[in-house]
Design an enzyme around this catalytic site. Sequence first.
Site, short mmCIF file in Angstrom:
data_model
loop_
_atom_site.label_atom_id
_atom_site.label_comp_id
_atom_site.label_asym_id
_atom_site.label_seq_id
_atom_site.Cartn_x
_atom_site.Cartn_y
_atom_site.Cartn_z
N GLU A 160 -24.63 51.38 -8.87
CA GLU A 160 -24.95 49.96 -9.08
C GLU A 160 -24.00 49.47 -10.17
O GLU A 160 -24.20 49.77 -11.35
CB GLU A 160 -26.41 49.79 -9.53
CG GLU A 160 -27.45 50.20 -8.51
CD GLU A 160 -27.55 49.22 -7.36
OE1 GLU A 160 -27.06 48.08 -7.49
OE2 GLU A 160 -28.09 49.61 -6.31
N LYS A 200 -29.96 60.04 -18.63
CA LYS A 200 -29.12 59.74 -19.79
C LYS A 200 -29.08 58.22 -19.94
O LYS A 200 -28.41 57.52 -19.19
CB LYS A 200 -27.71 60.29 -19.54
CG LYS A 200 -26.86 60.26 -20.78
CD LYS A 200 -25.82 59.18 -20.66
CE LYS A 200 -25.22 58.83 -21.98
NZ LYS A 200 -25.77 57.61 -22.55
N GLU A 256 -15.91 40.00 -15.29
CA GLU A 256 -17.26 39.82 -15.83
C GLU A 256 -17.16 39.46 -17.32
O GLU A 256 -16.58 40.22 -18.09
CB GLU A 256 -17.99 41.17 -15.75
CG GLU A 256 -19.20 41.20 -14.90
CD GLU A 256 -19.91 42.55 -14.97
OE1 GLU A 256 -19.30 43.57 -15.32
OE2 GLU A 256 -21.09 42.55 -14.64
N CYS A 316 -26.11 41.82 -14.62
CA CYS A 316 -25.12 42.11 -13.57
C CYS A 316 -25.10 41.06 -12.47
O CYS A 316 -24.07 40.79 -11.89
CB CYS A 316 -25.38 43.48 -12.98
SG CYS A 316 -27.04 43.65 -12.31
P1 NAP Z 1 -21.15 51.35 -19.03
O1 NAP Z 1 -20.29 51.28 -20.22
O2 NAP Z 1 -20.54 51.74 -17.73
O3 NAP Z 1 -22.32 52.35 -19.41
C1 NAP Z 1 -23.37 52.63 -18.52
C2 NAP Z 1 -23.89 54.01 -18.80
O4 NAP Z 1 -22.85 54.97 -18.54
C3 NAP Z 1 -24.32 54.24 -20.26
O5 NAP Z 1 -25.43 55.10 -20.27
C4 NAP Z 1 -23.11 54.93 -20.84
O6 NAP Z 1 -23.42 55.75 -21.93
C5 NAP Z 1 -22.68 55.80 -19.67
N1 NAP Z 1 -21.31 56.26 -19.71
C6 NAP Z 1 -20.23 55.70 -20.32
N2 NAP Z 1 -19.14 56.45 -20.11
C7 NAP Z 1 -19.52 57.51 -19.36
C8 NAP Z 1 -18.85 58.65 -18.82
N3 NAP Z 1 -17.55 58.86 -19.00
N4 NAP Z 1 -19.57 59.53 -18.10
C9 NAP Z 1 -20.88 59.34 -17.88
N5 NAP Z 1 -21.58 58.29 -18.37
C10 NAP Z 1 -20.90 57.38 -19.09
O7 NAP Z 1 -21.90 49.99 -18.75
P2 NAP Z 1 -22.76 49.11 -19.74
O8 NAP Z 1 -21.83 48.38 -20.62
O9 NAP Z 1 -23.82 49.95 -20.38
O10 NAP Z 1 -23.52 48.13 -18.76
C11 NAP Z 1 -22.98 46.93 -18.34
C12 NAP Z 1 -22.42 47.05 -16.93
O11 NAP Z 1 -23.45 47.49 -16.07
C13 NAP Z 1 -21.95 45.73 -16.38
O12 NAP Z 1 -20.75 45.91 -15.68
C14 NAP Z 1 -23.08 45.33 -15.44
O13 NAP Z 1 -22.69 44.45 -14.42
C15 NAP Z 1 -23.49 46.66 -14.92
N6 NAP Z 1 -24.84 46.62 -14.36
C16 NAP Z 1 -25.00 46.68 -13.01
C17 NAP Z 1 -26.27 46.59 -12.46
C18 NAP Z 1 -26.48 46.65 -10.98
O14 NAP Z 1 -27.62 46.81 -10.56
N7 NAP Z 1 -25.44 46.56 -10.16
C19 NAP Z 1 -27.38 46.45 -13.30
C20 NAP Z 1 -27.18 46.38 -14.67
C21 NAP Z 1 -25.90 46.47 -15.19
P3 NAP Z 1 -23.14 55.25 -23.45
O15 NAP Z 1 -23.74 53.91 -23.55
O16 NAP Z 1 -23.84 56.26 -24.28
O17 NAP Z 1 -21.66 55.27 -23.60
#
Ligand code: NAP
Length: 480
Positions: free
Chosen positions: A249, A174, A382, A283
């Site tokens: 992650e 997904k 962040e 990240c």
């Molecule tokens: P996010 O809002 O948590 O979304 C990540 C993924 O989760 C998306 O596919 C999103 O789908 C999905 N999602 C959202 N709500 C969900 C739920 N209730 N159940 C299941 N899946 C759900 O994060 P983001 O804004 O896309 O990404 C930014 C974050 O990722 C930052 O905090 C960054 O630091 C972190 N990140 C961490 C790493 C690492 O390796 N540690 C690498 C990259 C990014 P939708 O988009 O369709 O809502």
Amino acid sequence: MFEKQTKSIFINGEWQELGRTETVYNPATMEAITEIAYGGAEEAEAAIAAADEAFKSWSSLTGRERSKVLYKAYELMVEDADRLATILTSEQGKPFAEAKGEILSGASFLLWYAEEASRAYGEIIPAPAKGKRLLVIPQAIGVVGAITPWNFPSSMITRKLGPALAAGCTVVLKPAGVTPLSAIELVKVFERAGLPKGVINLVTGNSQEIGNAMLTNKKVRLITFTGSTEVGKHLMREGANHVKKLALELGGHAPILVFEDADIEKSTTLALGSKFRNAGQTCICANRLYVHESIAEKFTTRLKEKAEAMKIGNGLEEGTEIGPLINEQAIEKVEEHLNDALTKGAAVITGGSKWDGDLEGNFYKPTIISNVKDDMIIMSEETFGPIIPIQTFNDEDVAIAKANDSDYGLAAYVFTENTSRAVRVSEKLDYGIVGVNDVFPATPEAPFGGIKQSGIGKEGGHYGLEEFMEQKFISLGIDE
Ligand code: NAP
């Protein structure tokens, strides 16, 4: 470039479309690129069933057999890198050169795990008594739910698919709602590489419904997630009902410590590369800079010069170094953090406002602020945007304590030319990754992952493969 189509759901080797669709936009121009299918619980359940069926045959292949598909997918990705990077930039906004770097680095995970597929070694443990043999064999965990973010819409997927497929797992993927096109293209790469039906399934659409299906269906044995700490906590809470294995992650808040012996020219280039890569939406990118007071003025002046020379614009235009933020909310968060800092006494060294170019997208100027205090939001949350807050220090232990004063523990950086200091400080930093004079530590050979609220588990290296396997212990009674 990208075929206009609504068939974005891939279940058991078939592309499907639905009545419900969602529009994908180019964040630089805000133009609609295409429509994709908006799936939900029903499609997720069908995808899980297909992955479960495919698991029997895929997991029983030898590592070498699985390796061939991964290797082929690697070759196809590299051959097609320019087109894949163009699609990535179009949906995500990062400069083309960065997008191509992401495609090639993402492909390198497929190569590495093609090689690792044959190296999932077990163990024979010396038995405590005659007539016994103790064997440990690693086995694929089963169906994996993979949920990925928008900031690295290609490599965050291959970092999961590479080890999952090498281990013998099957996957329901997904991708993030705003960047599904790179995921669709990757699945097509695997299709062309000859991956059997059902081994990878893709469901675009409602994140809560798809996530809930992964959480509640017992056939999904592992959820591997990259994204925000908030959603990671939700998956942990709900995953507890089935004692679901999780690999997380999550977010970060990386400090950079710049010591008095650091090379100013090199350090400013590294700090710039860390903070402004992907417009600060990374990240592991720097969130806080602690600079030794004896070099702070020189360092800040040079950093300012370099930041002001950066070319902002459409990532598809040659020479662009900073693209748009992903959406309006991202700009609002940057402004909220900046206003909070200014209210509490920070000063803008450069930037501090939206970019007033001729594009519709959400652009923000590379920004540096000084007079930064610990209680400013930007020092603990962040920002995910192009702002560097700078604080000064004059004592190594104080700098380490400040760097460690965070709920996050993903990456930290040390700029110094003193080897003893590099080792001493690295060992004391409470972070999963420490870059010494290096702000691009991610590589398939090494473990990538955070501690504290930045996550659980590792991606990369042999550690990455182990996440997708369980160790089975076989106690064998034999006649001596
Ligand atoms: P996010 O809002 O948590 O979304 C990540 C993924 O989760 C998306 O596919 C999103 O789908 C999905 N999602 C959202 N709500 C969900 C739920 N209730 N159940 C299941 N899946 C759900 O994060 P983001 O804004 O896309 O990404 C930014 C974050 O990722 C930052 O905090 C960054 O630091 C972190 N990140 C961490 C790493 C690492 O390796 N540690 C690498 C990259 C990014 P939708 O988009 O369709 O809502």
